[in-house]
Design an enzyme around this catalytic site. Sequence first.
Site, PDB file in Angstrom:
ATOM      1  N   ASP A   1       0.879  -1.644  -0.058  1.00 58.06           N
ATOM      2  CA  ASP A   1      -0.076   0.150   0.172  1.00 58.06           C
ATOM      3  C   ASP A   1       0.775   1.310  -0.078  1.00 58.06           C
ATOM      4  O   ASP A   1       0.381   2.764  -0.517  1.00 58.06           O
ATOM      5  CB  ASP A   1      -1.175  -0.358   1.510  1.00 58.06           C
ATOM      6  CG  ASP A   1      -1.989  -0.399   1.265  1.00 58.06           C
ATOM      7  OD1 ASP A   1      -2.345  -1.886   0.451  1.00 58.06           O
ATOM      8  OD2 ASP A   1      -2.493  -1.326   2.717  1.00 58.06           O
TER       9      ASP A   1
ATOM     10  N   ASP B   1      -7.806  -8.342   9.158  1.00 56.55           N
ATOM     11  CA  ASP B   1      -7.700  -6.908   8.773  1.00 56.55           C
ATOM     12  C   ASP B   1      -7.537  -5.864   9.450  1.00 56.55           C
ATOM     13  O   ASP B   1      -6.498  -5.013   9.846  1.00 56.55           O
ATOM     14  CB  ASP B   1      -7.942  -6.094   7.385  1.00 56.55           C
ATOM     15  CG  ASP B   1      -8.155  -7.610   6.648  1.00 56.55           C
ATOM     16  OD1 ASP B   1      -6.825  -7.956   6.023  1.00 56.55           O
ATOM     17  OD2 ASP B   1      -9.721  -7.896   5.615  1.00 56.55           O
TER      18      ASP B   1
HETATM   19  C1  BGC Z   1      -0.811  -6.362  10.183  1.00 57.13           C
HETATM   20  C2  BGC Z   1       0.052  -7.340  10.007  1.00 57.13           C
HETATM   21  C3  BGC Z   1       0.355  -8.807   9.653  1.00 57.13           C
HETATM   22  C4  BGC Z   1      -0.241  -8.733   7.896  1.00 57.13           C
HETATM   23  C5  BGC Z   1      -0.606 -10.434   8.154  1.00 57.13           C
HETATM   24  C6  BGC Z   1      -1.070  -6.586   8.482  1.00 57.13           C
HETATM   25  O1  BGC Z   1      -2.538  -6.032   8.004  1.00 57.13           O
HETATM   26  O2  BGC Z   1      -0.641  -5.011   9.901  1.00 57.13           O
HETATM   27  O3  BGC Z   1       0.404  -7.108  11.051  1.00 57.13           O
HETATM   28  O4  BGC Z   1       1.031  -9.490   9.973  1.00 57.13           O
HETATM   29  O5  BGC Z   1      -1.714  -8.821   8.097  1.00 57.13           O
HETATM   30  O6  BGC Z   1      -1.914 -10.918   8.575  1.00 57.13           O
END
Ligand code: BGC
Length: 579
Positions: free
Chosen positions: A294, A518
């Site tokens: 992003d 998320d």
């Molecule tokens: C989070 C991370 C996480 C990743 C995978 C992201 O949205 O901020 O901490 O490791 O997702 O689940």
Amino acid sequence: MNVWRRLSGSRRALALAGAGALVAGGLVTLPVTVAHAATQCEVTYSTNDWPGGFTANITVRNLGDPVNGWTLGWTFPDSGQRVQQGWSAEFSQSGSQVTARSLSYNGNLGTGASTSIGFNGAWSGSNPKPTSFTLNGVTCNGGGPTTPPPTTPPPTTPPPGNKVDNPYAGVRGYVNPEWKAKADAEPGGSRVSNNPTAVWLDRIAAINGTPDSSSNGAFGVRDHLDEALRQGAGYIQFVIYNLPGRDCAALASNGELGPDELPRYKAEYIDPIAAIQADPKYANLRIINIIEIDSLPNLVTNTSGQPGGTAMCDTVKANGAYVNGVGYALAKLGAIGNVYNYIDAAHHGWIGWDSNFGPTADMLKSAAIASGSTVQNVHGFIVNTANYSALREPYVKITDSVNGQTVRQSKWIDWNQYVDELSFAQAFRQKLVSVGFDSGIGMLIDTSRNGWGGTARPTGPGATTSVDTYVNGGRIDRRIHAGNWCNQAGAGLGERPKAAPEAGIDAYVWVKPPGESDGSSKLIENDEGKGFDRMCDPTYGGNARNGNNPTGALPDAPISGAWFSAQFQELMRNAYPPL
Ligand code: BGC
């Protein structure tokens, strides 16, 4: 992460499916001395055959004067033989004549030097080997094999410094045992837990492992690499995700580094990761880095003056933290011979509008040449990371019209140029090549959660009453709005990870590990820097970025990265293809 933003209202065709019954197809070596030319060459051509298909590995050795750029040519003996998807060269076929042109990184062949290329092909009738090859137009052989085949097969992993075109092709992916354990603990989870998912390095502590209760387990980078060797995996995927001022347009995945902490990003995060990945112990693993989800698209669409623009995106654009941070990561990691960098390139529902498409390609280019990096450090790009956009919309094409009106003017599409990720990824690949990226780049598509199966999946086009009834009735992406990105209700697991599924696509991958949240649906205190983004709150009415629609998020979600059992169960229920 993965907020939708907008401004205004090759190579590969054959998946190796069915290749289970591989048989050794043998090998032929054609050494040659050509009297009147400075070009002399030796070509080794070996195949693995199965009914209707084969994989060919070709080694070209230059026995003549050094060449800078080469073209290998041959004629297939049988009219049914076809090159379908190649690597490490640009292949073309006309009738039975095939040419393979060198790429920028393997065009220089000194005297005695060799390089390996390959392709997946199809045959009908029989699959005889070519008897003659040319290098830059000069014949390599006087007719037929003259040396016995070597007794050992050619290596399937490249020597360091000689990157393969598609690191996903022909090898098994690393299964993260920490994700697998969580998936296996769910009823029915063992149906999918053997799929490769990416390892997210979402904070400095993740490099050595963080035995905490949330997203990261106890495994550090070395533990994962050692385990990959133990598994006999051919590739492993890491997500590099810790930029200063991370997730500048949203709150759910804000990180530990403030916007001015680029020096720490370099010294405490990228440098130690690079040092581990460069350990010769791992030289035969293809190490894939997904670079900074992003980040660069946010600089294009979410700075001040734009709907959804934020002060944090202004700051990290102005101080160069994202561009220089990404450039630094690319240069450091790309210098390692067996490491492959793929930069995040958002998704169609973010940069599929003309106003965002070209400027994002330019922004990606500017980062690729920042901090001493060059475009050669970029192996490709990934789209749809942790998002929910459908891979294909079988019942809505962007070129469709209803009662004389283009579907582009429907509320759902809203003048976007794309309606699904596959068409977008292939088009964006072309755009990236046109701004200066290597013509050999490949795209990845995160298909971890874009399946949209289950009982709500349409089985045909919508009613032709209006463009809106047509699009809404036929689209398989059932979100309330394409700008919704957090823990989407109704989503399912998408295509399982697969190499070279379509032209220009290196792989379908599961980068977002299914079952990991998320973002939290209400504020949850944590020590990871993560905020509460109301786009994860099912009771929120939305904002300008999702047309003020409800968020469509599942309730009771934990913070981003933490295990979310209810979501995992729903993803399995709505998987497409079904489990
Ligand atoms: C989070 C991370 C996480 C990743 C995978 C992201 O949205 O901020 O901490 O490791 O997702 O689940």
